[in-house]
Design a protein around this motif. Structure first.
Motif, PDB file in Angstrom:
ATOM      1  N   THR A  51       4.918   7.521 -13.938  1.00  0.00           N
ATOM      2  CA  THR A  51       3.516   7.384 -14.316  1.00  0.00           C
ATOM      3  C   THR A  51       2.882   6.122 -13.758  1.00  0.00           C
ATOM      4  OG1 THR A  51       4.159   6.307 -16.378  1.00  0.00           O
ATOM      5  CG2 THR A  51       3.841   8.705 -16.437  1.00  0.00           C
ATOM      6  N   PHE A  52       3.523   5.495 -12.779  1.00  0.00           N
ATOM      7  CA  PHE A  52       2.963   4.274 -12.200  1.00  0.00           C
ATOM      8  C   PHE A  52       1.541   4.497 -11.699  1.00  0.00           C
ATOM      9  CE2 PHE A  52       2.340   0.415 -10.016  1.00  0.00           C
ATOM     10  CZ  PHE A  52       1.733   0.725  -8.829  1.00  0.00           C
ATOM     11  N   TYR A  53       1.258   5.695 -11.178  1.00  0.00           N
ATOM     12  CA  TYR A  53      -0.046   5.941 -10.571  1.00  0.00           C
ATOM     13  C   TYR A  53      -1.198   5.666 -11.547  1.00  0.00           C
ATOM     14  CZ  TYR A  53      -0.398  10.369 -13.110  1.00  0.00           C
ATOM     15  OH  TYR A  53      -0.475  11.320 -14.097  1.00  0.00           O
ATOM     16  N   ARG A  54      -0.897   5.773 -12.847  1.00  0.00           N
ATOM     17  CA  ARG A  54      -1.934   5.529 -13.857  1.00  0.00           C
ATOM     18  C   ARG A  54      -2.342   4.057 -13.906  1.00  0.00           C
ATOM     19  NH1 ARG A  54       0.688   9.055 -18.860  1.00  0.00           N
ATOM     20  NH2 ARG A  54       0.845  11.047 -17.719  1.00  0.00           N
ATOM     21  N   MET A 106       0.866  -1.187   0.000  1.00  0.00           N
ATOM     22  CA  MET A 106       0.000   0.000   0.000  1.00  0.00           C
ATOM     23  C   MET A 106       0.889   1.219   0.000  1.00  0.00           C
ATOM     24  SD  MET A 106      -3.068  -0.961   2.664  1.00  0.00           S
ATOM     25  CE  MET A 106      -3.909   0.614   2.415  1.00  0.00           C
ATOM     26  N   GLY A 107       0.324   2.350  -0.356  1.00  0.00           N
ATOM     27  CA  GLY A 107       1.174   3.534  -0.403  1.00  0.00           C
ATOM     28  C   GLY A 107       0.400   4.832  -0.380  1.00  0.00           C
ATOM     29  N   TRP A 108       1.153   5.920  -0.478  1.00  0.00           N
ATOM     30  CA  TRP A 108       0.615   7.276  -0.513  1.00  0.00           C
ATOM     31  C   TRP A 108       1.107   7.978  -1.773  1.00  0.00           C
ATOM     32  CZ3 TRP A 108      -2.944   8.918   2.926  1.00  0.00           C
ATOM     33  CH2 TRP A 108      -3.059   8.227   4.132  1.00  0.00           C
ATOM     34  N   PHE A 109       0.196   8.694  -2.381  1.00  0.00           N
ATOM     35  CA  PHE A 109       0.505   9.558  -3.507  1.00  0.00           C
ATOM     36  C   PHE A 109      -0.070  10.931  -3.177  1.00  0.00           C
ATOM     37  CE2 PHE A 109       1.873   6.468  -6.815  1.00  0.00           C
ATOM     38  CZ  PHE A 109       1.643   5.311  -6.102  1.00  0.00           C
ATOM     39  N   ARG A 110       0.326  11.942  -3.912  1.00  0.00           N
ATOM     40  CA  ARG A 110      -0.228  13.269  -3.677  1.00  0.00           C
ATOM     41  C   ARG A 110      -0.386  14.013  -4.985  1.00  0.00           C
ATOM     42  NH1 ARG A 110       5.009  16.050  -0.603  1.00  0.00           N
ATOM     43  NH2 ARG A 110       6.342  16.261  -2.465  1.00  0.00           N
ATOM     44  N   GLN A 111      -1.276  14.982  -4.966  1.00  0.00           N
ATOM     45  CA  GLN A 111      -1.519  15.782  -6.157  1.00  0.00           C
ATOM     46  C   GLN A 111      -1.764  17.221  -5.744  1.00  0.00           C
ATOM     47  OE1 GLN A 111      -4.606  14.241  -8.712  1.00  0.00           O
ATOM     48  NE2 GLN A 111      -3.850  15.411 -10.449  1.00  0.00           N
ATOM     49  N   PRO A 158      -2.464  21.295  -6.904  1.00  0.00           N
ATOM     50  CA  PRO A 158      -3.270  21.929  -7.961  1.00  0.00           C
ATOM     51  C   PRO A 158      -2.450  22.150  -9.225  1.00  0.00           C
ATOM     52  CG  PRO A 158      -3.677  22.984  -5.862  1.00  0.00           C
ATOM     53  CD  PRO A 158      -2.539  22.034  -5.635  1.00  0.00           C
ATOM     54  N   GLY A 159      -3.008  21.722 -10.356  1.00  0.00           N
ATOM     55  CA  GLY A 159      -2.355  21.927 -11.630  1.00  0.00           C
ATOM     56  C   GLY A 159      -1.208  20.987 -11.936  1.00  0.00           C
ATOM     57  N   LYS A 160      -0.990  20.015 -11.061  1.00  0.00           N
ATOM     58  CA  LYS A 160       0.121  19.076 -11.254  1.00  0.00           C
ATOM     59  C   LYS A 160      -0.396  17.650 -11.336  1.00  0.00           C
ATOM     60  CE  LYS A 160       3.733  21.842  -9.064  1.00  0.00           C
ATOM     61  NZ  LYS A 160       4.848  21.825  -8.084  1.00  0.00           N
ATOM     62  N   GLU A 161       0.451  16.784 -11.888  1.00  0.00           N
ATOM     63  CA  GLU A 161       0.104  15.371 -11.938  1.00  0.00           C
ATOM     64  C   GLU A 161       0.224  14.741 -10.567  1.00  0.00           C
ATOM     65  OE1 GLU A 161       2.536  13.980 -15.626  1.00  0.00           O
ATOM     66  OE2 GLU A 161       0.862  12.566 -15.382  1.00  0.00           O
ATOM     67  N   ARG A 162      -0.484  13.644 -10.397  1.00  0.00           N
ATOM     68  CA  ARG A 162      -0.356  12.884  -9.162  1.00  0.00           C
ATOM     69  C   ARG A 162       1.064  12.313  -9.106  1.00  0.00           C
ATOM     70  NH1 ARG A 162      -5.444   9.413  -7.274  1.00  0.00           N
ATOM     71  NH2 ARG A 162      -6.250  11.476  -7.810  1.00  0.00           N
ATOM     72  N   GLU A 163       1.645  12.300  -7.913  1.00  0.00           N
ATOM     73  CA  GLU A 163       3.008  11.801  -7.775  1.00  0.00           C
ATOM     74  C   GLU A 163       3.134  10.864  -6.577  1.00  0.00           C
ATOM     75  OE1 GLU A 163       5.752  14.999  -7.146  1.00  0.00           O
ATOM     76  OE2 GLU A 163       4.919  15.541  -5.196  1.00  0.00           O
ATOM     77  N   PHE A 164       4.081   9.964  -6.717  1.00  0.00           N
ATOM     78  CA  PHE A 164       4.348   8.998  -5.660  1.00  0.00           C
ATOM     79  C   PHE A 164       4.992   9.676  -4.466  1.00  0.00           C
ATOM     80  CE2 PHE A 164       5.540   5.246  -3.564  1.00  0.00           C
ATOM     81  CZ  PHE A 164       6.900   5.284  -3.263  1.00  0.00           C
ATOM     82  N   VAL A 165       4.611   9.225  -3.270  1.00  0.00           N
ATOM     83  CA  VAL A 165       5.206   9.730  -2.034  1.00  0.00           C
ATOM     84  C   VAL A 165       5.949   8.616  -1.307  1.00  0.00           C
ATOM     85  CG1 VAL A 165       4.773  10.771   0.225  1.00  0.00           C
ATOM     86  CG2 VAL A 165       3.444  11.514  -1.778  1.00  0.00           C
ATOM     87  N   ALA A 166       5.230   7.539  -0.964  1.00  0.00           N
ATOM     88  CA  ALA A 166       5.846   6.455  -0.211  1.00  0.00           C
ATOM     89  C   ALA A 166       4.996   5.201  -0.341  1.00  0.00           C
ATOM     90  CB  ALA A 166       5.992   6.834   1.260  1.00  0.00           C
ATOM     91  N   ASP A 196      -3.431  -2.194  -2.683  1.00  0.00           N
ATOM     92  CA  ASP A 196      -3.180  -3.325  -3.575  1.00  0.00           C
ATOM     93  C   ASP A 196      -2.169  -2.995  -4.663  1.00  0.00           C
ATOM     94  OD1 ASP A 196      -5.282  -5.594  -5.552  1.00  0.00           O
ATOM     95  OD2 ASP A 196      -3.486  -5.938  -4.325  1.00  0.00           O
ATOM     96  N   LEU A 197      -1.065  -2.410  -4.262  1.00  0.00           N
ATOM     97  CA  LEU A 197      -0.016  -2.097  -5.219  1.00  0.00           C
ATOM     98  C   LEU A 197       0.733  -3.373  -5.597  1.00  0.00           C
ATOM     99  CD1 LEU A 197       1.472   1.148  -3.620  1.00  0.00           C
ATOM    100  CD2 LEU A 197      -0.358   0.929  -5.317  1.00  0.00           C
ATOM    101  N   PRO A 198       1.041  -3.567  -6.868  1.00  0.00           N
ATOM    102  CA  PRO A 198       1.786  -4.753  -7.295  1.00  0.00           C
ATOM    103  C   PRO A 198       3.269  -4.594  -6.982  1.00  0.00           C
ATOM    104  CG  PRO A 198       1.394  -3.339  -9.167  1.00  0.00           C
ATOM    105  CD  PRO A 198       0.686  -2.694  -8.004  1.00  0.00           C
ATOM    106  N   LYS A 199       4.001  -5.672  -7.165  1.00  0.00           N
ATOM    107  CA  LYS A 199       5.436  -5.628  -6.928  1.00  0.00           C
ATOM    108  C   LYS A 199       6.095  -4.858  -8.065  1.00  0.00           C
ATOM    109  CE  LYS A 199       9.404  -8.602  -5.915  1.00  0.00           C
ATOM    110  NZ  LYS A 199       9.864 -10.005  -5.756  1.00  0.00           N
ATOM    111  N   ARG A 200       6.839  -3.814  -7.705  1.00  0.00           N
ATOM    112  CA  ARG A 200       7.541  -2.987  -8.665  1.00  0.00           C
ATOM    113  C   ARG A 200       8.875  -2.567  -8.050  1.00  0.00           C
ATOM    114  NH1 ARG A 200       4.098  -4.385 -11.609  1.00  0.00           N
ATOM    115  NH2 ARG A 200       2.790  -3.173 -13.027  1.00  0.00           N
ATOM    116  N   PRO A 201       9.887  -2.287  -8.862  1.00  0.00           N
ATOM    117  CA  PRO A 201      11.145  -1.776  -8.292  1.00  0.00           C
ATOM    118  C   PRO A 201      10.975  -0.373  -7.715  1.00  0.00           C
ATOM    119  CG  PRO A 201      11.225  -1.761 -10.689  1.00  0.00           C
ATOM    120  CD  PRO A 201       9.974  -2.494 -10.305  1.00  0.00           C
ATOM    121  N   ASP A 202      10.023   0.374  -8.236  1.00  0.00           N
ATOM    122  CA  ASP A 202       9.686   1.674  -7.672  1.00  0.00           C
ATOM    123  C   ASP A 202       8.277   2.047  -8.133  1.00  0.00           C
ATOM    124  OD1 ASP A 202      11.537   2.653 -10.278  1.00  0.00           O
ATOM    125  OD2 ASP A 202       9.705   3.806  -9.956  1.00  0.00           O
TER     126      ASP A 202
END
Length: 129
Positions: A109-112, A34-39, A41-49, A99-105
């Protein structure tokens, strides 16, 4: 269907701290991570942790390393994000992702790849004096 309940956001001064929580319910299996992302205003969603359930491996965006800490509970249903030394640029809506899959990071654009049902509703974090 999984329900994600986020809490802990709010307004804090620069240099302050907040702790976000995300409780998952309704999942009939153990998620890999599981993880956290953030977005902002005016920016794409990005990975946090992110954190894996088995082994507790953690992943962080470079922008939060050394300031944020992700953890989970022993039951495997709740994750936390301790945010210290907050900066105005941390201001965003923070989303819990399940339910994040196994990824190296989980950056770029993983959030998509995360399904709509695997996102929380989001919680506002505002860092301002």
């Amino acid at each position: 269907q999984v329900h994600l309940a986020e809490s802990g956001g709010g307004l804090v001064q620069p240099g302050g701290s907040l702790r976000l929580s995300c409780a998952a319910s309704g999942r009939a299996y153990s998620a890999y991570a599981m993880g956290w992302f953030r977005q902002a205003p005016g920016k794409e969603r990005e990975f946090v942790a992110a954190i894996t359930w088995h082994g507790g491996s953690t992943y962080y965006a470079d922008s939060v390393k050394g300031r944020f800490t992700i953890s989970n509970d022993n039951a495997g249903n709740t994750i936390y994000l301790q945010m210290n030394s907050l900066k105005p640029e941390d201001t965003a809506v923070y989303y819990c992702a399940d339910d994040l899959p196994k990824r190296p990071d989980y950056g770029g654009t993983f959030y998509r790849e995360v399904g709509g049902d695997s996102w929380g509703r989001g919680i506002q974090v505002t860092v301002s004096s």
